[in-house]
Write an enzyme that holds these catalytic residues in place. Structure first.
Site, PDB file in Angstrom:
ATOM      1  N   ASN A 177      -0.007   7.930  -7.321  1.00 14.56           N
ATOM      2  CA  ASN A 177      -0.216   9.378  -7.351  1.00 14.56           C
ATOM      3  C   ASN A 177       0.745  10.076  -8.289  1.00 14.56           C
ATOM      4  OD1 ASN A 177      -2.225  10.767  -5.426  1.00 14.56           O
ATOM      5  ND2 ASN A 177      -1.545   8.954  -4.308  1.00 14.56           N
ATOM      6  N   SER A 188       0.836  -1.203   0.000  1.00 14.03           N
ATOM      7  CA  SER A 188       0.000   0.000   0.000  1.00 14.03           C
ATOM      8  C   SER A 188       0.867   1.249   0.000  1.00 14.03           C
ATOM      9  CB  SER A 188      -0.938  -0.004   1.205  1.00 14.03           C
ATOM     10  OG  SER A 188      -0.211   0.183   2.392  1.00 14.03           O
ATOM     11  N   ARG A 199       0.598   3.553  -3.333  1.00 14.19           N
ATOM     12  CA  ARG A 199      -0.043   4.860  -3.158  1.00 14.19           C
ATOM     13  C   ARG A 199       0.841   5.953  -3.750  1.00 14.19           C
ATOM     14  NH1 ARG A 199      -0.020   4.927   1.767  1.00 14.19           N
ATOM     15  NH2 ARG A 199      -2.027   3.947   2.128  1.00 14.19           N
TER      16      ARG A 199
END
Lengths: 268, 156
Positions: free
Chosen positions: A205, A197, A201
């Protein structure tokens, strides 16, 4: 302004999403690739970060700080405050780790603000065809950092609970010893979910941000002054918005690193 | 890839981004930095001032103690002087009183002696007259010889 067919944009984006690949070893199973662009930019930014903080720290005074020192103090105090909030132990390792993560990730993210064609244009003059400037938009880079965090989590789990204690926790939490295999599987998933994660993440992004920049940049060569103007404005607006994103992503990566490592110290 | 409008457009946007940062991001940063500098400078100043004040207060207290001690010795000196003066005055007063009493007593003694002498003289005069009258065996005219007798009394 050269008018390009629709295939031009796809080609443009594909070109920009290709890393500077460097093959190590012979072709075949044992060869592996290095993304020299990610490695060089991240290392360069790391060196800049270290030199910058080191030079400032060397001439730091206990009196009224200069502007440079005051800025670093603000950053340091902010990071240390975050660590202090979450982790109630010896901060001599976790503090510098959090600072490094925060500043380094921020600098790497900030490469996204540079015009997406600037560094490739420069490297093209040096006969390097592909160059991606944002190391954190490279999934290898983000996983490298998050796996390091995972190793630290495992190390601190052993250190805080001992081998037996950690094993006991892995097999008995949360449902007791009669569900040992189930507990272990659950804990393994939890352990693996952390770096995945964390890395995905940040990568997601930054990759998406870079992609949006490229899509907007496609307007520049679309062939009309109107689209060119819209492109300029859109690119600038997205850049301004991106300042927020890169800061937040660096902050989230830092905070989660702190949280994961301080959780490793907690006993269940 | 050739150099084309894409890079120009991106550079214009980048310029806008830099302009944005200079006008809207940088001021906040410098403000925070300057506030921090100001706070630290004020803190250091306050500490310095407190230090100086403490030193001054110490000095003042020491000076005051010194002055108080000096005053105390002065008061003691003056008190001793006063005591000596009082003692001296009492002594001289006492001597004067003694002298006065002595003089009065001497006066009394003198006047009493005088009176006793006069008394004695009168009685001797009377005795002399009695004795003389006994010797003469006749009444002497007292009135006639009073002058003579008084003269006799004064001669005794």
């Amino acid at each position: 302004m050269a008018s390009e067919p629709q295939g031009g944009l796809t080609e443009y984006i594909q070109h920009h999403l290709t890393h500077l690949n460097f093959q190590v070893g012979p072709n075949g199973f044992w060869s592996f690739h290095l993304h020299l662009d990610s490695v060089s930019v991240s290392l360069g930014l790391g060196v800049i970060f270290c030199l910058w903080f080191w030079l400032q720290a060397r001439k730091a005074t206990a009196g009224v700080p200069g502007k440079g020192q005051a800025f670093l103090e603000i950053v340091l105090e902010f990071v240390d405050g975050q660590v202090k909030d979450v982790f109630h132990g010896d901060r001599r390792f976790l503090g510098p780790l959090a600072l490094t993560v925060f500043v380094w990730v921020f600098l790497m993210n900030a490469m996204d603000l540079l015009p997406v064609d600037l560094l490739p244009w420069v490297t093209e003059k040096l006969h390097v065809a592909h160059f991606r400037a944002v190391p954190t938009a490279d999934v290898n880079m983000t996983f490298a950092m998050s796996v390091t965090v995972l190793l630290l989590v495992i190390f601190y789990s052993f250190k805080a609970k001992g081998f037996g204690g950690y094993m006991h926790e892995l097999f008995t939490a949360p449902f007791g010893k009669w569900f040992a295999p189930f507990n272990f599987a659950l804990n393994l998933v939890e352990l693996v979910a952390k770096p995945v994660s964390l890395a995905m993440r940040l990568f997601g992004n930054m990759y998406a941000g870079e992609l949006v920049f490229m899509l907007i940049a496609g307007l520049f060569s679309a062939g009309s002054w109107l689209l060119f103007g819209m492109g300029v404005i859109g690119y600038a607006v997205w850049g301004i918005f991106h300042i927020l994103i890169i800061s937040i992503q660096a902050f989230i990566f830092m905070v989660l690193t702190i949280v994961y490592i301080s959780m490793a110290h907690d006993h269940h | 890839m050739e150099f084309n409008a894409t890079l120009i457009g991106e550079m214009i946007s980048f310029a806008i981004l830099i302009w944005f940062c200079v006008h809207f991001v940088w001021p906040h940063l410098t403000k925070a930095i300057e506030e921090r500098q100001l706070k630290i400078a004020e803190g250091l100043n306050a500490a310095e001032r407190a230090h100086a004040e403490l030193r001054e207060a110490d000095n003042k207290a020491a000076a005051e103690v010194k002055q108080a001690r000096q005053q105390a010795t002065e008061i003691i000196d003056r008190a001793q002087q006063q005591a000596n003066q009082i003692l001296d005055k009492a002594r001289t007063d006492a001597v004067a009183e003694i002298n006065r009493l002595k003089a009065a007593a001497q006066d009394d003694i003198a006047s009493m002696a005088q009176r006793a002498r006069e008394d004695l003289r009168e009685r001797v005069g009377a005795l002399a007259v009695q004795g003389a009258s006994k010797i003469v065996q006749r009444e002497i005219d007292a009135a006639a010889h009073k002058a003579l007798l008084d003269q006799l009394a004064t001669e005794i």
